[in-house]
Design an enzyme around this catalytic site. Sequence first.
Site, PDB file in Angstrom:
ATOM      1  N   ASN A 159       8.360 -16.741  52.567  1.00  0.00           N
ATOM      2  CA  ASN A 159       7.765 -17.954  53.124  1.00  0.00           C
ATOM      3  C   ASN A 159       7.650 -17.900  54.644  1.00  0.00           C
ATOM      4  O   ASN A 159       6.775 -18.517  55.234  1.00  0.00           O
ATOM      5  CB  ASN A 159       8.562 -19.183  52.689  1.00  0.00           C
ATOM      6  CG  ASN A 159       8.246 -19.559  51.242  1.00  0.00           C
ATOM      7  OD1 ASN A 159       7.276 -19.071  50.674  1.00  0.00           O
ATOM      8  ND2 ASN A 159       9.072 -20.407  50.646  1.00  0.00           N
ATOM      9  N   GLU A 188      14.617 -13.970  45.882  1.00  0.00           N
ATOM     10  CA  GLU A 188      15.190 -13.612  47.179  1.00  0.00           C
ATOM     11  C   GLU A 188      16.662 -14.016  47.124  1.00  0.00           C
ATOM     12  O   GLU A 188      16.984 -15.190  46.895  1.00  0.00           O
ATOM     13  CB  GLU A 188      14.490 -14.369  48.314  1.00  0.00           C
ATOM     14  CG  GLU A 188      13.142 -13.777  48.681  1.00  0.00           C
ATOM     15  CD  GLU A 188      12.458 -14.540  49.809  1.00  0.00           C
ATOM     16  OE1 GLU A 188      11.793 -13.928  50.626  1.00  0.00           O
ATOM     17  OE2 GLU A 188      12.600 -15.792  49.871  1.00  0.00           O
ATOM     18  N   SER A 242      14.048 -22.898  49.569  1.00  0.00           N
ATOM     19  CA  SER A 242      13.022 -21.917  49.903  1.00  0.00           C
ATOM     20  C   SER A 242      12.869 -21.723  51.410  1.00  0.00           C
ATOM     21  O   SER A 242      12.138 -20.845  51.846  1.00  0.00           O
ATOM     22  CB  SER A 242      11.689 -22.293  49.258  1.00  0.00           C
ATOM     23  OG  SER A 242      11.502 -23.676  49.237  1.00  0.00           O
ATOM     24  N   HIS A 269      16.605 -17.712  45.777  1.00  0.00           N
ATOM     25  CA  HIS A 269      15.295 -18.354  45.902  1.00  0.00           C
ATOM     26  C   HIS A 269      14.346 -17.815  44.831  1.00  0.00           C
ATOM     27  O   HIS A 269      13.839 -16.705  44.936  1.00  0.00           O
ATOM     28  CB  HIS A 269      14.733 -18.110  47.315  1.00  0.00           C
ATOM     29  CG  HIS A 269      13.381 -18.697  47.506  1.00  0.00           C
ATOM     30  ND1 HIS A 269      12.434 -18.156  48.340  1.00  0.00           N
ATOM     31  CD2 HIS A 269      12.798 -19.793  46.948  1.00  0.00           C
ATOM     32  CE1 HIS A 269      11.329 -18.883  48.283  1.00  0.00           C
ATOM     33  NE2 HIS A 269      11.529 -19.873  47.454  1.00  0.00           N
TER      34      HIS A 269
END
Length: 675
Positions: A471, A433, A400, A421
């Site tokens: 993130n 992702e 991540s 991800h």
Amino acid sequence: MIRSEKTGPILRITIDNPPVNALGAGVRAGLAQAIAAAAEDQSVGAVIVTGSGKLFSAGADISEFGKPLADPQLPDVLAAIETCPKPVIAAINGTALGGGLEIALACHYRVALASAKLGLPEVKLGILPGAGGTQRLPRLVGVEAALKMIVSGDPVSASTAAASGLVDMVVESAEGLFDAAAAFANSPARPTSARAVSGDAASADAFVAANPRLFRGLTAPFACVEAVKAAATLPLAEGLATERRLFLELVSGEQSQALRHAFFAERSAARIEDLPKDIAKRPVGRVGVIGAGTMGGGIAMNFLSAGLPVTMVETSAEALERGAALIRKNYEATAAKGRLTTAQVEAAMALLTPTLEFGALGECDLVIEAVYENMEVKKQVFGRLDAVARPGAILASNTSYLDVDAIAACTSRPQDVLGMHFFSPANVMKLVEVVRGAKTAPDVLATIMALGQKIGKVPVVAGVCYGFIGNRMLIPRQDNALSLVMEGASPEQVDKVHTDFGMPMGPFQMTDLAGVDIGWHRDPERIDDLKDALCAQGRWGQKTGAGFYDYDAARKRSSSPVVAALIEEFRKREGVTPRAICDEEIVVRTLYTMVNEGAKILEEGIAQRSSDIDVVWLYGYGWPRWTGGPMFWAEREGFAKIVAGLERYAKSMPEGFSISPLLRQQATATEEPVA
Ligand code: TC6
């Protein structure tokens, strides 16, 4: 766009406007002309309206909204269908949505193929069925069933439609559809509008009271209810006028613009600008998953549910068994809610091969690593994988945050490596992702994007950087949230700003859900910030019953006096005198800073386009869809206002803060007044 063919006394009108038979200006004009001609032509005894290809029609052309619509308008075309003196039968050959279903509602009879789905999804675009749907549907199925369809926007199956009175007949095979429709050719023309509505305004109010979730934050559902109430209480002409007024108000409103943006943003995310459209994809027949934890299990379920066999590898028999049992438990919970049959559960489980043999991954065409988030561990796993994977297999990491290029460099085939991800819970959250490494081969990227869609995900391409798109934008938000609490805000105040904005949870609620202790275990002796202090007291979040909040056995949240005292103590330790923090500062420091990071992500080419960033936040973090996503919202908010806000609080921001040059550029270009 419209084809007319006559067989004996029956005129068949076919909507032929690929890919989805949308009802753009040309289709509306053609349909109006064909109906007028049929009404005049003495040799025509009945009319069948159908769609070409697999769909009946996906409704109005959404890209025309927001511009002046060319005549004829859809409501007028449908009035012409309904008042046609000859019977008009809808032969619903496939999905009929929005204006497409409204065409069928205006017909005198409806025959549907068993596989067809029928729905009025307008509410999901922030509008309502604006071509008589709110007036005609209640006349066929009653107020309650109509509201369920119109306010939820969810389609129903042909058999459900038949049970409610929406369609007159269901046909099993496409070959039989026209004969079945033609069987109504000698029946009288039967306008839907002439029917009485079953149900009243009170049943509409009861529906609102029973379904608060469908209304939260949104304007369109309330307008839908108002229009259906009008159907139940007013003469048809007044009901139609009410519907029209509400439609026009909604379609020019901010929510509808944002929701339409979200619709097209999701679809454009699938496009990768520098890849040829017809690039050959690698076949993926079996998927390997390394790690049977919550994440690995969730990832595996996506493929099992799509009918793809999965080899799941673990290092201990206990972890493997626990992982497989968790997958079964999740499927059985879904079955208990009636959303899967026992046979479907067993079919999915039969596709799972749990094993301790790492070498079994050699049979897989795609292997996804879902082990502990640690670079050394991941490097080791990829080194081993390189030794067993077959040539041409795609190797993906579910990291991540970490550098996918560094992971790829541990293999002899970096061109076959990329990031996938997934978001937790991975069997539920739609975002993936897809992290494109410096050396990822184009066909590898194209294969994973297509596979992502096949398993029902919304894949978005991201470049390599710390935290990718989602993130990475979380970092300034979370850092500022913590600083704001140190400076004088409470976790409750910060979280409320976010939930009032429409986020499913605020920064601290999210920390509690994810685990306050993420990253802390590496150095439990150090207490650098408030989070460390919470961890040292065993307040690791929901899983330990306490984090920034207290949680009861049912995980119900309440404010924590212990945390309040701890915050006080920490401020003293740091020599901070708390000040009153206004909500506007929270907005700037935790939402504007995300936009700022988003702009940097664009600048650096980590995201292909601004709308991809919106899609990541809509599908990965529950950003309120009616604002269109962070970047669309920022444009509405005004780039100049955002830059001014960031400048105003720049001094209070955590170290390293800077304003994105792209954001400044946009602020200058848009020339909005600075608030
Ligand atoms: C309405 O009817 C209001 C009436 C009142 C009027 C007064 N318009 O989704 P896909 C494009 S409101 C324009 O990838 P699928 C889509 O952008 C409308 N374009 O295919 C894509 O283009 P791209 C109510 C549309 O097979 C391509 O078609 N109706 C429309 O996965 C393929 O689409 C809806 O809300 C449209 N209506 O799913 C239904 N629909 O290739 C919206 C699609 O350039 N549509 N496109 O990217 C859907 O839900 C799905 O498209 C689907 C097909 C289920 C029909």
